[in-house]
Write an enzyme that holds these catalytic residues in place. Structure first.
Site, PDB file in Angstrom:
ATOM      1  N   VAL A 157       0.834  -1.209   0.000  1.00  0.00           N
ATOM      2  CA  VAL A 157       0.000   0.000   0.000  1.00  0.00           C
ATOM      3  C   VAL A 157       0.872   1.264   0.000  1.00  0.00           C
ATOM      4  CG1 VAL A 157      -1.996   1.065   1.084  1.00  0.00           C
ATOM      5  CG2 VAL A 157      -1.553  -1.342   1.456  1.00  0.00           C
ATOM      6  N   ALA A 162       9.608   0.217   1.744  1.00  0.00           N
ATOM      7  CA  ALA A 162       8.232   0.083   2.257  1.00  0.00           C
ATOM      8  C   ALA A 162       7.853  -1.393   2.220  1.00  0.00           C
ATOM      9  CB  ALA A 162       7.279   0.926   1.410  1.00  0.00           C
ATOM     10  N   ALA A 169      -6.022   2.428  10.430  1.00  0.00           N
ATOM     11  CA  ALA A 169      -6.427   3.357  11.481  1.00  0.00           C
ATOM     12  C   ALA A 169      -7.843   3.051  11.982  1.00  0.00           C
ATOM     13  CB  ALA A 169      -6.358   4.781  10.934  1.00  0.00           C
ATOM     14  N   HIS A 206     -28.986   9.571 -10.019  1.00  0.00           N
ATOM     15  CA  HIS A 206     -28.404   9.596 -11.362  1.00  0.00           C
ATOM     16  C   HIS A 206     -28.032  11.024 -11.741  1.00  0.00           C
ATOM     17  CE1 HIS A 206     -27.604   8.607 -15.504  1.00  0.00           C
ATOM     18  NE2 HIS A 206     -28.346   9.657 -15.847  1.00  0.00           N
TER      19      HIS A 206
HETATM   20  P1  FAD Z   1      -0.003   4.578  15.934  1.00  0.00           P
HETATM   21  O1  FAD Z   1      -0.765   5.493  15.071  1.00  0.00           O
HETATM   22  O2  FAD Z   1       1.323   4.127  15.487  1.00  0.00           O
HETATM   23  O3  FAD Z   1       0.129   5.319  17.351  1.00  0.00           O
HETATM   24  C1  FAD Z   1       0.815   4.766  18.410  1.00  0.00           C
HETATM   25  C2  FAD Z   1       1.266   5.898  19.326  1.00  0.00           C
HETATM   26  O4  FAD Z   1       1.765   5.320  20.521  1.00  0.00           O
HETATM   27  C3  FAD Z   1       2.398   6.739  18.753  1.00  0.00           C
HETATM   28  O5  FAD Z   1       2.117   8.089  18.930  1.00  0.00           O
HETATM   29  C4  FAD Z   1       3.616   6.337  19.597  1.00  0.00           C
HETATM   30  O6  FAD Z   1       4.541   7.402  19.770  1.00  0.00           O
HETATM   31  C5  FAD Z   1       2.955   5.994  20.908  1.00  0.00           C
HETATM   32  N1  FAD Z   1       3.723   5.054  21.726  1.00  0.00           N
HETATM   33  C6  FAD Z   1       4.206   3.841  21.377  1.00  0.00           C
HETATM   34  N2  FAD Z   1       4.795   3.238  22.436  1.00  0.00           N
HETATM   35  C7  FAD Z   1       4.702   4.117  23.485  1.00  0.00           C
HETATM   36  C8  FAD Z   1       5.102   4.058  24.834  1.00  0.00           C
HETATM   37  N3  FAD Z   1       5.703   2.983  25.344  1.00  0.00           N
HETATM   38  N4  FAD Z   1       4.840   5.120  25.613  1.00  0.00           N
HETATM   39  C9  FAD Z   1       4.200   6.206  25.104  1.00  0.00           C
HETATM   40  N5  FAD Z   1       3.772   6.297  23.845  1.00  0.00           N
HETATM   41  C10 FAD Z   1       4.021   5.262  23.049  1.00  0.00           C
HETATM   42  N6  FAD Z   1      -4.229   3.502   7.661  1.00  0.00           N
HETATM   43  C11 FAD Z   1      -5.459   3.742   7.189  1.00  0.00           C
HETATM   44  O7  FAD Z   1      -6.439   3.214   7.721  1.00  0.00           O
HETATM   45  N7  FAD Z   1      -5.641   4.575   6.111  1.00  0.00           N
HETATM   46  C12 FAD Z   1      -4.614   5.172   5.490  1.00  0.00           C
HETATM   47  O8  FAD Z   1      -4.819   5.918   4.529  1.00  0.00           O
HETATM   48  C13 FAD Z   1      -3.316   4.932   5.976  1.00  0.00           C
HETATM   49  N8  FAD Z   1      -2.241   5.521   5.388  1.00  0.00           N
HETATM   50  C14 FAD Z   1      -0.993   5.296   5.903  1.00  0.00           C
HETATM   51  C15 FAD Z   1       0.096   5.897   5.277  1.00  0.00           C
HETATM   52  C16 FAD Z   1       1.370   5.693   5.766  1.00  0.00           C
HETATM   53  C17 FAD Z   1       2.542   6.361   5.088  1.00  0.00           C
HETATM   54  C18 FAD Z   1       1.558   4.882   6.921  1.00  0.00           C
HETATM   55  C19 FAD Z   1       2.940   4.680   7.504  1.00  0.00           C
HETATM   56  C20 FAD Z   1       0.491   4.274   7.539  1.00  0.00           C
HETATM   57  C21 FAD Z   1      -0.797   4.470   7.035  1.00  0.00           C
HETATM   58  N9  FAD Z   1      -1.911   3.856   7.601  1.00  0.00           N
HETATM   59  C22 FAD Z   1      -3.160   4.070   7.098  1.00  0.00           C
HETATM   60  C23 FAD Z   1      -1.782   2.976   8.769  1.00  0.00           C
HETATM   61  C24 FAD Z   1      -2.154   3.746  10.051  1.00  0.00           C
HETATM   62  O9  FAD Z   1      -1.302   4.860  10.186  1.00  0.00           O
HETATM   63  C25 FAD Z   1      -2.021   2.838  11.259  1.00  0.00           C
HETATM   64  O10 FAD Z   1      -2.793   1.667  11.059  1.00  0.00           O
HETATM   65  C26 FAD Z   1      -2.517   3.549  12.499  1.00  0.00           C
HETATM   66  O11 FAD Z   1      -1.801   4.732  12.744  1.00  0.00           O
HETATM   67  C27 FAD Z   1      -2.395   2.621  13.725  1.00  0.00           C
HETATM   68  O12 FAD Z   1      -2.901   3.280  14.834  1.00  0.00           O
HETATM   69  P2  FAD Z   1      -2.384   2.924  16.286  1.00  0.00           P
HETATM   70  O13 FAD Z   1      -3.089   3.862  17.214  1.00  0.00           O
HETATM   71  O14 FAD Z   1      -2.485   1.490  16.527  1.00  0.00           O
HETATM   72  O15 FAD Z   1      -0.826   3.262  16.283  1.00  0.00           O
HETATM   73  P1  NAD Z   2       2.473  -3.905   2.940  1.00  0.00           P
HETATM   74  O1  NAD Z   2       2.431  -5.132   3.759  1.00  0.00           O
HETATM   75  O2  NAD Z   2       1.219  -3.326   2.407  1.00  0.00           O
HETATM   76  O3  NAD Z   2       3.426  -4.117   1.676  1.00  0.00           O
HETATM   77  C1  NAD Z   2       4.755  -4.494   1.788  1.00  0.00           C
HETATM   78  C2  NAD Z   2       5.156  -5.125   0.470  1.00  0.00           C
HETATM   79  O4  NAD Z   2       6.551  -5.297   0.485  1.00  0.00           O
HETATM   80  C3  NAD Z   2       4.540  -6.503   0.246  1.00  0.00           C
HETATM   81  O5  NAD Z   2       3.989  -6.566  -1.039  1.00  0.00           O
HETATM   82  C4  NAD Z   2       5.700  -7.451   0.442  1.00  0.00           C
HETATM   83  O6  NAD Z   2       5.587  -8.623  -0.318  1.00  0.00           O
HETATM   84  C5  NAD Z   2       6.853  -6.595  -0.024  1.00  0.00           C
HETATM   85  N1  NAD Z   2       8.156  -6.971   0.522  1.00  0.00           N
HETATM   86  C6  NAD Z   2       8.463  -7.423   1.756  1.00  0.00           C
HETATM   87  N2  NAD Z   2       9.796  -7.604   1.872  1.00  0.00           N
HETATM   88  C7  NAD Z   2      10.344  -7.260   0.682  1.00  0.00           C
HETATM   89  C8  NAD Z   2      11.665  -7.204   0.179  1.00  0.00           C
HETATM   90  N3  NAD Z   2      12.698  -7.537   0.940  1.00  0.00           N
HETATM   91  N4  NAD Z   2      11.837  -6.788  -1.088  1.00  0.00           N
HETATM   92  C9  NAD Z   2      10.797  -6.426  -1.868  1.00  0.00           C
HETATM   93  N5  NAD Z   2       9.517  -6.466  -1.443  1.00  0.00           N
HETATM   94  C10 NAD Z   2       9.302  -6.866  -0.183  1.00  0.00           C
HETATM   95  O7  NAD Z   2       3.273  -2.855   3.844  1.00  0.00           O
HETATM   96  P2  NAD Z   2       3.508  -1.313   3.649  1.00  0.00           P
HETATM   97  O8  NAD Z   2       3.184  -0.877   2.272  1.00  0.00           O
HETATM   98  O9  NAD Z   2       4.864  -1.049   4.204  1.00  0.00           O
HETATM   99  O10 NAD Z   2       2.427  -0.706   4.618  1.00  0.00           O
HETATM  100  C11 NAD Z   2       2.461  -1.024   6.025  1.00  0.00           C
HETATM  101  C12 NAD Z   2       1.078  -1.004   6.601  1.00  0.00           C
HETATM  102  O11 NAD Z   2       0.551   0.313   6.596  1.00  0.00           O
HETATM  103  C13 NAD Z   2       0.145  -1.878   5.806  1.00  0.00           C
HETATM  104  O12 NAD Z   2      -0.262  -2.947   6.629  1.00  0.00           O
HETATM  105  C14 NAD Z   2      -1.017  -1.037   5.479  1.00  0.00           C
HETATM  106  O13 NAD Z   2      -2.227  -1.607   5.903  1.00  0.00           O
HETATM  107  C15 NAD Z   2      -0.810   0.274   6.225  1.00  0.00           C
HETATM  108  N6  NAD Z   2      -1.102   1.358   5.275  1.00  0.00           N
HETATM  109  C16 NAD Z   2      -2.393   1.529   4.894  1.00  0.00           C
HETATM  110  C17 NAD Z   2      -2.719   2.498   3.967  1.00  0.00           C
HETATM  111  C18 NAD Z   2      -4.135   2.671   3.553  1.00  0.00           C
HETATM  112  O14 NAD Z   2      -5.010   2.169   4.245  1.00  0.00           O
HETATM  113  N7  NAD Z   2      -4.416   3.359   2.456  1.00  0.00           N
HETATM  114  C19 NAD Z   2      -1.713   3.275   3.404  1.00  0.00           C
HETATM  115  C20 NAD Z   2      -0.404   3.057   3.792  1.00  0.00           C
HETATM  116  C21 NAD Z   2      -0.115   2.097   4.743  1.00  0.00           C
END
Ligand code: FAD
Ligand code: NAD
Length: 476
Positions: free
Chosen positions: A191, A276, A327, A451
């Site tokens: 993703v 990634a 999220a 529509h």
């Molecule tokens: P997090 O958001 O990681 O929050 C955890 C928090 O806990 C952090 O602030 C961290 O600092 C804090 N923490 C950790 N350990 C401690 C500790 N011991 N003491 C105090 N604080 C601590 N998901 C979607 O659904 N839609 C998207 O479009 C999407 N886009 C994404 C794009 C990118 C580039 C990335 C990296 C992720 C994306 N995700 C998306 C995934 C989404 O960000 C995560 O699934 C989501 O943030 C998880 O929520 P969480 O609360 O479990 O953890």
């Molecule tokens: P991902 O699991 O979506 O994709 C990782 C990809 O990397 C896989 O296709 C895997 O086969 C490949 N891969 C693993 N090791 C490799 C290697 N050594 N060389 C080449 N390819 C390799 O993970 P991501 O894209 O890093 O995203 C992490 C998480 O963040 C995902 O679980 C996703 O749900 C969440 N996320 C969600 C959104 C969204 O909801 N729109 C957007 C961004 C991230």
């Protein structure tokens, strides 16, 4: 400072802050501890999602999509603005402001709900104790009748290709590029790879994506994945499947990437590399070894379907536990555990969590795909409708893709919906609701859709499941 709480939440991402707010709505006393550090050293609530994930990535996807459309589609409408120019500083500033506003909003919400917000590290010690260490390093012990671990996840680093925080970066680094790399390599066609690869491709980078697996987007339905690969390839993303990147060596002018495909080793130069390849639970120093918390085989915190850990009244939610790292999945778990703590009945319907990939076209799905149903030997029927036959998609100039609805042959209940096309991430909401109510394709067929609208494609796909599509020829 108060030391005793009904609920202590560690982590203020979308899982933790939602759990804290829902618990406080029940009149419970709540503390929420978070240690998030921004690059400038400041702290903010909202976790990965708001600071370095969902929100900043969608801000850049929006800017880059507008730039791409201005460059490639405006002339079709008779709009001649000459060659558009992208100002990366302005684009980044806009993104940063959105993040600031939203993370500030979370702090405001936590305060409005009278939640004790504690900036620093939280560690579960066992029984009902949490050690809180503030930014100055001074520690105190808090007592919580209930504890929620919501520590989230962090990017996986490849041992052979370590991040260098400048040219070989994780997703956070890739959100902060200050210029468009001429040649960009992305390791991992998941993703993040597809979304961020699309951003920089639209802005002018030559993007090559290296994926270790032979199948493209193996979590998605096969028809959708095939269409997605065709579309992305047309957009200029070069996708190498079944390819292993074995090394990235840096010299002053470029990064030399070595990859292996069919036993052939190739070297290629890039300006930037985004790694990634997935994320891992962020559990460093989150609990003491003798606390009783156990991990599952993937290293995430062991929980049951109610997010209860191996210790009574200690819960774990979000990315640090099993299930998709999304999220909205974490937030719903946050709501569930807060309601359970308050003595209510609560559950999460894990079967219909929607997934959305915010590329263009967008990809969205919920429920089961064909492969999963075949493996489970379920008899199913399919309704397909292409956006090429949708008036609304046509006028939007976004008529590639389709809606695919899969329902039970036995009782017509909808089992899965898979969309690639314009606003797929919005369209999926209708079918998630339908599936929550265990609707059939007949229920969708009998529902009036405006529509011209994109949602008519869902209506027509539902009709097509019974060979009753009205705006597209049915299967013979
Ligand atoms: P997090 O958001 O990681 O929050 C955890 C928090 O806990 C952090 O602030 C961290 O600092 C804090 N923490 C950790 N350990 C401690 C500790 N011991 N003491 C105090 N604080 C601590 N998901 C979607 O659904 N839609 C998207 O479009 C999407 N886009 C994404 C794009 C990118 C580039 C990335 C990296 C992720 C994306 N995700 C998306 C995934 C989404 O960000 C995560 O699934 C989501 O943030 C998880 O929520 P969480 O609360 O479990 O953890
Ligand atoms: P991902 O699991 O979506 O994709 C990782 C990809 O990397 C896989 O296709 C895997 O086969 C490949 N891969 C693993 N090791 C490799 C290697 N050594 N060389 C080449 N390819 C390799 O993970 P991501 O894209 O890093 O995203 C992490 C998480 O963040 C995902 O679980 C996703 O749900 C969440 N996320 C969600 C959104 C969204 O909801 N729109 C957007 C961004 C991230």
């Amino acid at each position: 400072m108060n030391m005793n709480f009904d609920v202590i939440v560690i982590g203020a991402g979308p899982a933790g802050y939602i759990a804290a707010i829902r618990a406080s709505q029940y009149g419970l006393s709540v503390a929420c501890i978070d240690e998030w550090r921004n690059r400038d050293g400041s702290n903010s609530f909202g976790g990965t999602c708001l600071n370095a994930g969902c929100i900043p990535s969608k801000a850049l996807l929006e800017s880059s999509e507008l730039f791409h459309r201005a460059s490639h589609e405006f002339l079709d409408h008779g709009i001649n603005i000459n060659t558009p120019i992208i100002d990366i500083d302005v684009m980044q500033e806009r993104k940063n402001n959105i993040v600031k506003q939203l993370t500030g909003g979370i702090s405001g919400l936590l305060k409005a709900n009278k939640i004790e917000t504690l900036v620093g590290h939280g560690k579960f010690l066992g029984s009902n104790q949490v050690e809180y260490t503030d930014l100055k390093g001074s520690s105190s012990i808090l007592q919580g009748k209930n504890i929620v671990l919501a520590a989230g996840s962090s990017p996986i680093e490849l041992k052979s290709i370590p991040f260098d925080s400048d040219r070989v970066v994780d997703s956070w680094g890739a959100l902060d590029f200050t210029e468009v790399p001429e040649k960009l390599a992305v390791i991992g066609a998941g993703v993040i790879g597809l979304e961020l690869g699309s951003v920089w491709n639209r802005l002018g980078s030559n993007v090559e994506i290296f994926e270790a697996l032979p199948d493209f987007l193996n979590l998605a339905d096969r028809d959708i994945a095939k269409e997605a690969k065709n579309q992305f390839t047309k957009q200029g993303l070069k996708i190498h499947l079944d390819t292993k990147v074995t090394a990235v060596k840096s010299n002053t002018s470029a990064l030399c990437l070595t990859y292996l495909k069919d036993d052939n080793e190739t070297e290629k130069e890039f300006d930037r590399v985004i790694v990634a390849v997935g994320r891992k639970p962020h559990i460093d120093n989150l609990f003491s070894i003798d606390s009783g918390i156990t991990l599952d085989e993937s290293g995430r915190i062991n929980v049951d379907d109610k997010c209860q850990t191996s210790i009574p009244r200690v819960y774990a939610i979000g990315d640090c536990v099993r299930g998709p790292m999304l999220a909205h999945k974490g937030s719903e778990e946050g709501v569930m555990v807060a309601e359970l703590i308050a003595g209510d009945i609560a559950e999460v319907n894990y079967d219909i969590i929607p997934s959305v990939i915010y590329t263009s076209p967008e990809i969205a799905w919920t429920g089961k795909n064909e492969m999963e149903l075949e493996e489970a030997s379920v008899d199913y029927k399919i309704g397909l409708f292409p956006f090429a036959a949708s008036g609304r998609a046509k006028v939007m100039n976004q008529s590639s893709g389709m809606v695919k609805i899969i329902s039970s042959k036995e009782n017509d209940q909808i089992l899965g919906v898979h969309i690639i096309g314009p606003m797929a991430g919005e369209l999926i909401g209708e079918v998630v609701l339908a599936m929550e109510f265990e609707a059939s394709t007949e229920d969708l067929q009998r529902t009036i859709h405006a529509h011209p609208s994109l949602s008519e494609a869902i209506h027509e796909a539902a009709l097509a499941a019974d060979n009753r599509a009205l705006n597209f020829p049915n299967k013979k």
